[in-house]
Scaffold this motif. Structure first.
Motif, mmCIF file in Angstrom:
data_model
loop_
_atom_site.group_PDB
_atom_site.id
_atom_site.type_symbol
_atom_site.label_atom_id
_atom_site.label_comp_id
_atom_site.label_asym_id
_atom_site.label_seq_id
_atom_site.Cartn_x
_atom_site.Cartn_y
_atom_site.Cartn_z
ATOM 1 N N VAL A 29 0.844 -1.201 0.000
ATOM 2 C CA VAL A 29 0.000 0.000 0.000
ATOM 3 C C VAL A 29 0.877 1.248 0.000
ATOM 4 N N VAL A 30 1.883 1.279 0.835
ATOM 5 C CA VAL A 30 2.797 2.426 0.893
ATOM 6 C C VAL A 30 3.511 2.583 -0.443
ATOM 7 N N LEU A 31 3.968 1.503 -1.014
ATOM 8 C CA LEU A 31 4.667 1.545 -2.297
ATOM 9 C C LEU A 31 3.751 2.054 -3.412
ATOM 10 N N LEU A 32 2.503 1.598 -3.425
ATOM 11 C CA LEU A 32 1.542 2.077 -4.431
ATOM 12 C C LEU A 32 1.255 3.564 -4.269
ATOM 13 N N ARG A 33 1.114 4.034 -3.046
ATOM 14 C CA ARG A 33 0.868 5.461 -2.804
ATOM 15 C C ARG A 33 2.045 6.313 -3.269
ATOM 16 N N VAL A 34 3.247 5.894 -2.980
ATOM 17 C CA VAL A 34 4.446 6.628 -3.409
ATOM 18 C C VAL A 34 4.531 6.644 -4.929
ATOM 19 N N THR A 35 4.270 5.499 -5.559
ATOM 20 C CA THR A 35 4.293 5.431 -7.020
ATOM 21 C C THR A 35 3.240 6.356 -7.622
ATOM 22 N N ASN A 36 2.042 6.347 -7.072
ATOM 23 C CA ASN A 36 0.971 7.220 -7.553
ATOM 24 C C ASN A 36 1.349 8.692 -7.403
ATOM 25 N N LEU A 37 1.951 9.050 -6.297
ATOM 26 C CA LEU A 37 2.382 10.425 -6.058
ATOM 27 C C LEU A 37 3.446 10.853 -7.066
ATOM 28 N N VAL A 38 4.412 9.995 -7.316
ATOM 29 C CA VAL A 38 5.477 10.307 -8.280
ATOM 30 C C VAL A 38 4.891 10.489 -9.680
ATOM 31 N N VAL A 39 3.979 9.619 -10.076
ATOM 32 C CA VAL A 39 3.360 9.715 -11.405
ATOM 33 C C VAL A 39 2.558 11.008 -11.537
ATOM 34 N N SER A 40 1.757 11.346 -10.532
ATOM 35 C CA SER A 40 0.951 12.567 -10.609
ATOM 36 C C SER A 40 1.823 13.821 -10.623
ATOM 37 N N GLU A 41 2.906 13.826 -9.872
ATOM 38 C CA GLU A 41 3.829 14.965 -9.891
ATOM 39 C C GLU A 41 4.505 15.099 -11.248
#
Length: 174
Positions: A29-41
């Motif tokens: 879950v933490v890894l998915l959230r970080v990945t999502n944040l990086v993609v959106s940025e």
């Protein structure tokens, strides 16, 4: 008996297995959230970069039109410029109009029979005189519109309210 102890000691109990799965799930879950944040940025940075280039082009066009105009007319969602704003500095009239097209508001620039969309996602286009400004209708030199003031500000905001263009223009004719 020692053989059976050894077999149970090497394996994982049900509790240990459950704890390991819960920890692995939390890590995912933490890894998915970080990945999502990086993609959106990354998408936002690319969008801002594209918007900046498009805004610079539009600012150049606005500056050219306002500097070469002699008169200005202000209507709801429309700025009308009259002067040498046509192709090859030919005397003509240009309209900047914020229109609704489907789900979007767009800024449209029209000169004579040619119209083109300048900005998709336009929130507001503003003309703000800085200093004295005559609201009286001008003469033939201004196309019957109000004469442009010595200094004025032109602003364009996108649909989210983000300021894309803010130009202070000193009109060279005055």
């Amino acid at each position: 008996m020692s053989g059976s102890r050894r077999a149970t000691a090497e394996g994982m109990t049900l509790i240990e297995l459950t704890v390991a799965l819960v920890l692995a799930s939390m890590l995912m879950v933490v890894l998915l959230r970080v990945t999502n944040l990086v993609v959106s940025e990354t998408v936002q940075v690319r969008r801002n970069s594209f918007d900046r280039l498009a805004a610079e082009r539009l600012a150049d066009q606005l500056r050219f039109d306002f500097e070469n105009a002699r008169g200005v007319g202000l209507q709801t969602n429309t700025i009308i410029l009259d002067g040498f704003v046509g192709p090859n500095h030919v005397a003509s009239r240009v309209y900047y109009e914020v229109q609704s097209r489907g789900a979007f508001r767009v800024l449209v620039r029209s000169v004579e029979d040619e119209s083109r969309v300048c900005w998709v996602g336009c929130g507001d286009l503003q003309f703000e005189p800085l200093g004295e400004f005559s609201v009286e209708t001008g003469d033939a030199a201004t196309g019957g519109l109000m004469p442009l003031p010595d200094r004025f500000r032109v602003q364009l905001a996108d649909s989210s309210g983000r300021l894309m263009i803010r130009e202070v223009i000193r009109h060279h004719a005055n």
